[in-house]
Design an enzyme around this catalytic site. Structure first.
Site, short mmCIF file in Angstrom:
data_model
loop_
_atom_site.label_atom_id
_atom_site.label_comp_id
_atom_site.label_asym_id
_atom_site.label_seq_id
_atom_site.Cartn_x
_atom_site.Cartn_y
_atom_site.Cartn_z
N SER A 153 -19.09 -18.32 -77.62
CA SER A 153 -18.36 -17.77 -78.76
C SER A 153 -19.11 -18.05 -80.05
O SER A 153 -19.84 -19.05 -80.14
CB SER A 153 -16.97 -18.42 -78.85
OG SER A 153 -16.31 -18.07 -80.07
N TYR A 166 -10.49 -25.26 -78.98
CA TYR A 166 -11.23 -24.09 -78.48
C TYR A 166 -12.68 -24.13 -78.95
O TYR A 166 -13.61 -23.95 -78.15
CB TYR A 166 -10.55 -22.81 -78.98
CG TYR A 166 -11.29 -21.53 -78.61
CD1 TYR A 166 -11.13 -20.97 -77.36
CD2 TYR A 166 -12.12 -20.90 -79.54
CE1 TYR A 166 -11.79 -19.79 -77.03
CE2 TYR A 166 -12.78 -19.73 -79.22
CZ TYR A 166 -12.61 -19.18 -77.96
OH TYR A 166 -13.27 -18.02 -77.63
#
Length: 276
Positions: A153, A166
């Protein structure tokens, strides 16, 4: 005449003879990746915790001659080993693995519980490690080399608000790419990463409630979150699952045979996430 005949013959697809094992492939980005790899000639092992979703995607891809479904929780070592055994039984081996399984709970630090932290790290950081370890066992035994791709990500290199667990798990994944590229290169295994951002439409994570929470953080309606992400990028373009799948194919399709340890951003341009 022979040369002319050869020119008229269809060329083999780029991923013909290759067997791809894609985690989290029952929906969203993983499903798009499986579709792209099969379209380019690969056989696919559609791995997902939701067996019904995995089976539906495998059927879409052409059934047992082209794709098989395996039900697997990437936090479970034995389930992962059994999934790879099923893949080898179905197609004779595995040589392209995509670590895509993921989850996100968007919370600020003081609202993030130990369970929130552990859940995300178990699935993404630990799960990717376990899948990559089993993949390395299979691929090195085959002696033919292969590819491991991590769907990490932009958050792995970007400090955004209210997303501690996250983002930390994604940073772990991103560093695994570098570590495994260095270690597995001797076996002809290339390890690379794809770093998406703002994949709202078609994303399993966003559909699971994360979209609503991120929309609340940014103060926009949930249905406008994709457009919001697009407007904060350099290119002003929304990122879709198909764009992530295209990056996976770019890394594995045969043109980047001398590339390992690379992260490709698929974020339409987020300057704050540029590598320094």
């Amino acid at each position: 005449m022979e040369e002319a005949e050869l020119r008229r013959m269809p060329r083999a697809k780029a991923l013909a003879t290759r067997v791809a094992f894609v985690t989290g492939a029952g929906s969203g980005i993983g499903k798009a990746i499986a579709h792209r790899l099969v379209a380019e000639g690969a056989c696919a092992v559609v791995a997902d915790r939701n067996g019904e979703s995995a089976t539906a995607v495998a059927e879409e891809l052409g059934g047992p001659d082209q794709a098989v479904a395996v039900t697997v929780d990437v936090t479970d070592e034995e389930q992962i080993a059994e999934a790879f055994r099923a893949a080898v039984l179905a197609f004779g081996g595995v040589d392209l693995v995509v670590n895509n399984a993921g989850i996100s709970l968007s919370k600020p630090l003081l609202e993030t519980s130990v369970r929130d932290w552990d859940l995300q790290h178990d699935i993404m950081a630990r799960g990717s490690f376990l899948v990559s370890r089993e993949a390395a066992r299979v691929v090195t035994a085959q002696g033919l080399g292969g590819d491991v791709v991590y769907i990490a990500s932009k958050n792995a290199v970007f400090a955004g608000p209210d997303n501690i667990a996250y983002s930390a798990a994604k940073a772990d994944q991103a560093h695994q790419v570098l570590l495994l590229a260095a270690e597995l290169g001797a076996h002809g295994i290339r390890v690379n990463g794809v770093d998406p951002d703002g994949v709202v439409r078609g994303s399993g994570i966003f559909a699971g409630g994360w979209g609503a929470r991120r929309a609340a953080v940014y103060g926009v309606p949930e249905e406008e979150l994709g457009a919001f992400y697009a407007q904060r990028t350099i290119l002003k373009r929304e990122v879709l699952p198909e764009h992530v799948a295209a990056a996976v194919f770019a890394l594995t399709g045969g043109d980047l045979t001398h590339t390992t340890g690379l992260h490709i951003p698929v974020d339409a341009g987020v300057a704050a996430a540029f590598l320094r």
